[in-house]
Design a protein around this motif. Sequence first.
Motif, PDB file in Angstrom:
ATOM      1  N   THR A   1       1.045  -1.218   0.011  1.00  0.00           N
ATOM      2  CA  THR A   1      -0.132  -0.297   0.194  1.00  0.00           C
ATOM      3  C   THR A   1       0.857   1.130   0.064  1.00  0.00           C
ATOM      4  O   THR A   1       1.727   1.290   0.814  1.00  0.00           O
ATOM      5  N   VAL A   2       0.614   2.249  -0.855  1.00  0.00           N
ATOM      6  CA  VAL A   2       1.484   3.341  -0.969  1.00  0.00           C
ATOM      7  C   VAL A   2       1.124   4.306   0.296  1.00  0.00           C
ATOM      8  O   VAL A   2       0.042   4.736   0.534  1.00  0.00           O
ATOM      9  N   GLN A   3       2.172   4.406   0.975  1.00  0.00           N
ATOM     10  CA  GLN A   3       2.226   5.476   2.110  1.00  0.00           C
ATOM     11  C   GLN A   3       2.555   7.047   1.790  1.00  0.00           C
ATOM     12  O   GLN A   3       1.880   7.846   1.954  1.00  0.00           O
ATOM     13  N   ARG A   4       3.570   7.086   1.071  1.00  0.00           N
ATOM     14  CA  ARG A   4       4.119   8.336   0.609  1.00  0.00           C
ATOM     15  C   ARG A   4       4.814   8.442  -0.690  1.00  0.00           C
ATOM     16  O   ARG A   4       5.520   7.359  -1.088  1.00  0.00           O
ATOM     17  N   ILE A   5       4.464   9.451  -1.471  1.00  0.00           N
ATOM     18  CA  ILE A   5       5.331   9.463  -2.703  1.00  0.00           C
ATOM     19  C   ILE A   5       6.119  10.724  -2.732  1.00  0.00           C
ATOM     20  O   ILE A   5       5.707  11.735  -2.564  1.00  0.00           O
ATOM     21  N   GLU A   6       7.361  10.519  -2.786  1.00  0.00           N
ATOM     22  CA  GLU A   6       8.287  11.831  -2.449  1.00  0.00           C
ATOM     23  C   GLU A   6       9.049  11.787  -3.727  1.00  0.00           C
ATOM     24  O   GLU A   6       8.956  11.160  -4.671  1.00  0.00           O
ATOM     25  N   LEU A   7       9.905  12.960  -3.594  1.00  0.00           N
ATOM     26  CA  LEU A   7      10.494  13.286  -4.881  1.00  0.00           C
ATOM     27  C   LEU A   7      11.479  12.313  -5.340  1.00  0.00           C
ATOM     28  O   LEU A   7      11.884  11.900  -6.669  1.00  0.00           O
ATOM     29  N   PHE A   8      12.359  11.596  -4.650  1.00  0.00           N
ATOM     30  CA  PHE A   8      13.311  10.641  -4.548  1.00  0.00           C
ATOM     31  C   PHE A   8      12.848   9.138  -4.582  1.00  0.00           C
ATOM     32  O   PHE A   8      13.507   8.227  -5.084  1.00  0.00           O
ATOM     33  N   THR A   9      11.883   9.036  -3.650  1.00  0.00           N
ATOM     34  CA  THR A   9      11.469   7.450  -3.479  1.00  0.00           C
ATOM     35  C   THR A   9      10.038   7.311  -3.112  1.00  0.00           C
ATOM     36  O   THR A   9       9.311   8.508  -2.811  1.00  0.00           O
ATOM     37  N   THR A  10       9.524   6.216  -3.026  1.00  0.00           N
ATOM     38  CA  THR A  10       8.112   5.989  -2.747  1.00  0.00           C
ATOM     39  C   THR A  10       8.216   4.974  -1.659  1.00  0.00           C
ATOM     40  O   THR A  10       8.748   3.919  -1.645  1.00  0.00           O
ATOM     41  N   VAL A  11       7.296   5.225  -0.691  1.00  0.00           N
ATOM     42  CA  VAL A  11       7.141   4.322   0.655  1.00  0.00           C
ATOM     43  C   VAL A  11       5.866   3.431   0.589  1.00  0.00           C
ATOM     44  O   VAL A  11       4.946   3.883   0.361  1.00  0.00           O
ATOM     45  N   LEU A  12       6.197   2.146   0.380  1.00  0.00           N
ATOM     46  CA  LEU A  12       5.041   1.221   0.317  1.00  0.00           C
ATOM     47  C   LEU A  12       5.171   0.415   1.667  1.00  0.00           C
ATOM     48  O   LEU A  12       6.041  -0.035   2.409  1.00  0.00           O
ATOM     49  N   LYS A  13       3.859   0.147   2.061  1.00  0.00           N
ATOM     50  CA  LYS A  13       3.757  -0.780   3.393  1.00  0.00           C
ATOM     51  C   LYS A  13       3.255  -2.242   3.006  1.00  0.00           C
ATOM     52  O   LYS A  13       2.155  -2.206   2.142  1.00  0.00           O
ATOM     53  N   THR A  14       3.856  -3.202   3.100  1.00  0.00           N
ATOM     54  CA  THR A  14       3.509  -4.490   2.751  1.00  0.00           C
ATOM     55  C   THR A  14       2.517  -5.214   3.569  1.00  0.00           C
ATOM     56  O   THR A  14       2.243  -4.773   4.610  1.00  0.00           O
ATOM     57  N   PRO A  15       1.729  -6.097   3.020  1.00  0.00           N
ATOM     58  CA  PRO A  15       0.475  -6.869   3.833  1.00  0.00           C
ATOM     59  C   PRO A  15       1.249  -7.225   5.180  1.00  0.00           C
ATOM     60  O   PRO A  15       0.223  -7.331   6.169  1.00  0.00           O
ATOM     61  N   ASP A  16       2.327  -7.508   5.151  1.00  0.00           N
ATOM     62  CA  ASP A  16       2.939  -8.073   6.597  1.00  0.00           C
ATOM     63  C   ASP A  16       3.566  -6.991   7.141  1.00  0.00           C
ATOM     64  O   ASP A  16       4.509  -7.316   8.353  1.00  0.00           O
ATOM     65  N   ASN A  17       3.012  -5.490   6.916  1.00  0.00           N
ATOM     66  CA  ASN A  17       3.368  -4.373   7.866  1.00  0.00           C
ATOM     67  C   ASN A  17       4.969  -4.179   8.036  1.00  0.00           C
ATOM     68  O   ASN A  17       5.334  -3.809   8.675  1.00  0.00           O
ATOM     69  N   LYS A  18       5.502  -4.244   6.634  1.00  0.00           N
ATOM     70  CA  LYS A  18       6.903  -3.763   6.563  1.00  0.00           C
ATOM     71  C   LYS A  18       6.775  -2.600   5.406  1.00  0.00           C
ATOM     72  O   LYS A  18       6.147  -2.429   4.661  1.00  0.00           O
TER      73      LYS A  18
END
Length: 287
Positions: A135-152
């Motif tokens: 699940t997309v948490q944040r879209i930043e200028l250099f990276t995108t932060v995803l949260k996996t189904p097992d909460n990583k």
Amino acid sequence: MTDLLDWFAENQESILLFSGNVVVALFIIVGGFMLARAIANILVKRLDKSNIDNAVVSFMAGIIRTIIMVAAILMALSHVGIQTTSFIAILGAAGLAVGLALQGSLSNFASGVLIMIYRPFKSGDYVDAGGTAGTVQRIELFTTVLKTPDNKLVIVPNSKITGSEITNFSEEPIRRVDMVIGVSYKADLKKTKDVLMNVITSDERTLQDPAPRVAVTALNDSSVDFIVRPWVKSADYWPMYWDSMERIKNALDENGIGIPFPQMDVHLHHPEGEAGVLRVVQQKEES
């Protein structure tokens, strides 16, 4: 004092010309700064209407404003007689050096801008991007932060995302659940089809439009395979999948429809040359 007055008298015309050039240069700088601010404001208003991320809008406006201001300063310096060629060469060399040193970061930055402009996904979407599903948490200028189904939390470089396929599971409101169910060759196909259809249609999460589908898809070595494809809301995909698999197994057992297991023949060769055959069955007998 007399020498100074004489110098002013002798160079009065040059002093007046230089003073005029300085005034014009100041007007160029002030006008350039005002023009930069006006163009940046117009750009912000235009981009705000296109729903582009505010971080990208602010950054692009700042880049445009800086370029116009630097150009105005160089024009002003040139107008007062200062050679700007060396300045431009220095700026070009510095830009090239920075670009080579930060080419990876610049690639991620450019990819981040593209993601924010074209918006293949947004915060809260469940996607498979850059080899990571989450699940997309944040879209930043250099990276995108995803949260996996097992909460990583997984931080994915934007260049890796734009350089690979992007699957957005949340973009559409409904999804099709794909299940393959194998039954014995002894099973009544019509009865099996009715049982499978009844399992998915009796679930209130199954949508009627598009209609669910059950059909024979393959005649395998040890089983007849059925596709079971109900349509559900995207949020119900996995709960529907897990519940349906359990209910299908129970329904097949209740109706005496067997689910086959693979089997193989093992040939044993005796030293005397007599051959024997031993059948090893890796399945339970069908009831």
